[in-house]
Write a protein that holds these residues in place. Structure first.
Motif, PDB file in Angstrom:
ATOM      1  N   THR A 314       0.963  -1.144   0.099  1.00 20.39           N
ATOM      2  CA  THR A 314       0.032  -0.178   0.048  1.00 20.39           C
ATOM      3  C   THR A 314       0.821   1.337   0.209  1.00 20.39           C
ATOM      4  O   THR A 314       0.754   2.140  -0.717  1.00 20.39           O
ATOM      5  CB  THR A 314      -0.770  -0.020   1.416  1.00 20.39           C
ATOM      6  OG1 THR A 314      -1.575  -1.102   1.216  1.00 20.39           O
ATOM      7  CG2 THR A 314      -1.986   1.227   1.219  1.00 20.39           C
ATOM      8  N   ASN A 323      -3.489   3.105  -6.228  1.00 22.45           N
ATOM      9  CA  ASN A 323      -4.143   2.715  -5.211  1.00 22.45           C
ATOM     10  C   ASN A 323      -4.007   1.074  -5.515  1.00 22.45           C
ATOM     11  O   ASN A 323      -3.536   0.511  -6.263  1.00 22.45           O
ATOM     12  CB  ASN A 323      -5.543   3.094  -5.469  1.00 22.45           C
ATOM     13  CG  ASN A 323      -5.933   4.519  -5.147  1.00 22.45           C
ATOM     14  OD1 ASN A 323      -5.003   5.217  -4.494  1.00 22.45           O
ATOM     15  ND2 ASN A 323      -6.904   4.953  -5.712  1.00 22.45           N
ATOM     16  N   THR A 324      -4.274   0.497  -4.099  1.00 24.23           N
ATOM     17  CA  THR A 324      -4.152  -0.991  -4.161  1.00 24.23           C
ATOM     18  C   THR A 324      -5.127  -1.559  -3.312  1.00 24.23           C
ATOM     19  O   THR A 324      -5.980  -1.146  -2.280  1.00 24.23           O
ATOM     20  CB  THR A 324      -2.779  -1.321  -3.429  1.00 24.23           C
ATOM     21  OG1 THR A 324      -2.689  -0.485  -1.900  1.00 24.23           O
ATOM     22  CG2 THR A 324      -1.627  -0.932  -3.975  1.00 24.23           C
TER      23      THR A 324
END
Ligand SMILES: *[C@@H]1O[C@H](CO)[C@@H](O)[C@H](O)[C@H]1NC(C)=O
Ligand SMILES: *[C@@H]1O[C@H](CO)[C@@H](O)[C@H](O)[C@H]1NC(C)=O
Length: 447
Positions: A314, A323-324
Motif C-alpha cells: 500500500t 491505489n491498491t
C-alpha cells in the motif's frame, strides 16, 4: 511433564526388555505383534503384494483428480478396502475415507495419506502417463494413497494382534482447500491419541528416511494485490499513472521484509510468483496484479509478514500515486509442521529397527515447503517424516516435487507401507504397556 516423561521412558524400557526377556513373568508381556518391523517389510516386498501396490499406484497416476474432486480416487480406495475386508466411514469431508483396523476400541492411532493431484501437464513419456490433460500426480500423493492401502493389507493380516484401533485417514485437498481441517471438523480424529504422515522425497536414497523433532516444514500463506494507476499512451507518461513501475518498486520493497526486518536466524521466505499487467508495446495499462507466497516457522513471524506485506504494498504503491487492494487467499493459511518429541523417539526406534541405524536421518534440515498435516498437529500429537526414492544407478536422476517431469520410484512403496503399519502397530503396543505400568504403579497420567 516430569511424570509424563518418566512413565513414557518406563513404558519404552519395558517394551524393549519385554522383547529381549519375554520369559520373565514379572515383566510386561512381550510385544504381541507377531511380526517385527523387518517382517512387515518382507511382507510388503512379497511379489504379489508389491505388484498389487504398483497396480494401484499406476491406476491412480493415470487418473489424477484435483483438490476436492477426488471422486474416482475415493471410489478406488473404498473398493480396495472392501476387498481387504476393512470397515470404513464415507463420505467424510466429501471424498475422504476413514478406515478402521483392530479391536474397534481405544486406544486409537491414525495414519494419513493425501489424495489430490496438481494442475500440471505431465511431461514424462511412459506407459502409465496421466490420461487427464493438465492434471498430474506430481507430488506423489498417488504413492501415498497406495502406501496406506499397503499398510491396511499388512495390518489386516495381523488384525488379531493389534492392541487397539488403527484409523486410516484418506484425506482430500492437501494442495489447496484445507482438507486436513475438514477431516478434523468432521470429527474423524475424535479420541485418536496420535497421527503419523509421510511424504516421498526424490533427494533421499531409497531405503532411507529423514525427519526431526520440532519444526520440520514451514507455515505458509498466499496473497494477491491489484495495483491501480491510470492507463494511457506509452509516449506521454505525464498523462498516466504507471502501475508497472509502481508494482516493480513494490516487489523490490517486499524483498526487504526478509533481508532487513526478519531475524536472520528465523528462516522466512517472501516470493512474488505472479505479475500480470499490460498487453501492448505502446500502452501504459490501468492496473497490474501481483501475487505470491510467504513462509515462516512461527505463527508470530507469519502474522508479522502478513501485516507488513499489506503495509509495504500500500505504502510503496502510494509513493507512485497508485491505489491498491491486497487479499489473502481464503483458507490458505497453513501453520508449520512441528513434530512431537516423544513420537520422534518412537519413529526413530521403529525406523532403525526396520531399515538399520545408518538409514535414518534423525536431524534432517527443516524445509520451507508446507503441508496441511500441521492442522492435525494443532489438535493431537503428530509426526511427519520423509521417505527416500533416490536410486540413480537403476532409476536415473529424479526431478523435484511439483515438476512436470516428476517420477515416483515404485520401490519406495513397500517401505512406506511397512513403516506406516509398524509405526501404528507398535504405538498401540507401547500405549497399552504404558497404561499397564501406570496402573501397576498407581499413577494414571495420560500418555
Ligand atoms: C470418544 O470417547 C467418548 C468417551 O469415551 C465416547 O463417548 C465417544 O463416542 C467417542 N467417540 C468416537 C468417535 O469414538
Ligand atoms: C485512488 O483512490 C482515490 C479515492 O477513491 C481516487 O480519488 C483516485 O483517483 C484513485 N487513484 C487511482 C490512481 O486509481
Amino acid at each position: 511433564m516430569g511424570f509424563f516423561w518418566w512413565f513414557s521412558m518406563i513404558a519404552i524400557f519395558h517394551f524393549i526388555t519385554a522383547k529381549l526377556i519375554s520369559s520373565d513373568p514379572s515383566l510386561s508381556p512381550p510385544n504381541k505383534l507377531s511380526l517385527t518391523s523387518s517382517e512387515f517389510l518382507n511382507f510388503a516386498n512379497k511379489r504379489e503384494v508389491f505388484d498389487w501396490m504398483v497396480g494401484i499406484r499406476r491406476k491412480l497416476h493415470e487418473n489424477p483428480e484435483l483438490s476436492s474432486e477426488e471422486f474416482q480416487t475415493s471410489e478406488l480406495i473404498r473398493r480396495e478396502l472392501d476387498t481387504l475386508g476393512v470397515s470404513y466411514k464415507y463420505p467424510v469431508a466429501v471424498t475422504g475415507v476413514i478406515g478402521y483396523i483392530g479391536t474397534g476400541q481405544p486406544p486409537f492411532v491414525a495414519l494419513r495419506a493425501d489424495m489430490d493431484a496438481l494442475p500440471i501437464q505431465e511431461m514424462v513419456e511412459w506407459e502409465h502417463k496421466s490420461k487427464v490433460p493438465g492434471k498430474m500426480h506430481a507430488c506423489g500423493h498417488d504413492a501415498h494413497v497406495t502406501m496406506l492401502l499397503g499398510a491396511a493389507k499388512i495390518l489386516k493380516e495381523h488384525e488379531k494382534d493389534i492392541q487397539g484401533t488403527v484409523v486410516l485417514v484418506f484425506q482430500p485437498a492437501e494442495e489447496r482447500d484445507g482438507g486436513a481441517k475438514r477431516i478434523i471438523d468432521a470429527g474423524a480424529l475424535e479420541n485418536v491419541s496420535a497421527i503419523f504422515g509421510l511424504h516421498v522425497l526424490p533427494n533421499i536414497p531409497i531405503g532411507e528416511v529423514g525427519s526431526r523433532s520440532g519444526p520440520i516444514m514451514a507455515g505458509s500463506d498466499f496473497f494477491e494485490a491489484v495495483i491501480s494507476g491510470k492507463g494511457g499512451h506509452a509516449a506521454f507518461p505525464q498523462h498516466s499513472i504507471d502501475p508497472i513501475l509502481a508494482a516493480s518498486n513494490v516487489i523490490v520493497s517486499l524483498q526487504h521484509l526478509v533481508s532487513r526486518e526478519a531475524d536472520p536466524l528465523d528462516s522466512q521466505v517472501v516470493t512474488i510468483s505472479k505479475f500480470h499487467g499490460g498487453g501492448a508495446f505502446n500502452v501504459i495499462p490501468d492496473s497490474v496484479t501481483i501475487g505470491g507466497t510467504f513462509r515462516a516457522f512461527s505463527k508470530q513471524s507469519l502474522m508479522q509478514l502478513r501485516q507488513r506485506i499489506v503495509e509495504v504494498i500500500t505504502g510503496q504503491a502510494a509513493v507512485q500515486r497508485c491505489n491498491t487492494t491486497v487479499n489473502f487467499i481464503e483458507s490458505s493459511l497453513i501453520s508449520a509442521v512441528i513434530n512431537d518429541g516423544k513420537l520422534h523417539e518412537h519413529f526413530r526406534q521403529v525406523a532403525e529397527d526396520m531399515l538399520g541405524e545408518g538409514k535414518v536421518n534423525n536431524e534432517m534440515k527443516p524445509i520451507m515447503g508446507s503441508e496441511d498435516f500441521s492442522s492435525y498437529q494443532e489438535v493431537i500429537p503428530g509426526y511427519f517424516f520423509f521417505i527416500g526414492m533416490e536410486d540413480a544407478s537403476s532409476f536415473g536422476p529424479l526431478e523435484s516435487l511439483h515438476s512436470p517431469n516428476f517420477r515416483v520410484n515404485e520401490d519406495v512403496l513397500p517401505y512406506g507401507a511397512a513403516l506406516h503399519a509398524s509405526l501404528a502397530g507398535n504405538y498401540l503396543v507401547k500405549f497399552q504397556q504404558h497404561v499397564k505400568v501406570a496402573t501397576e504403579t498407581g499413577h494414571n497420567d495420560e500418555l
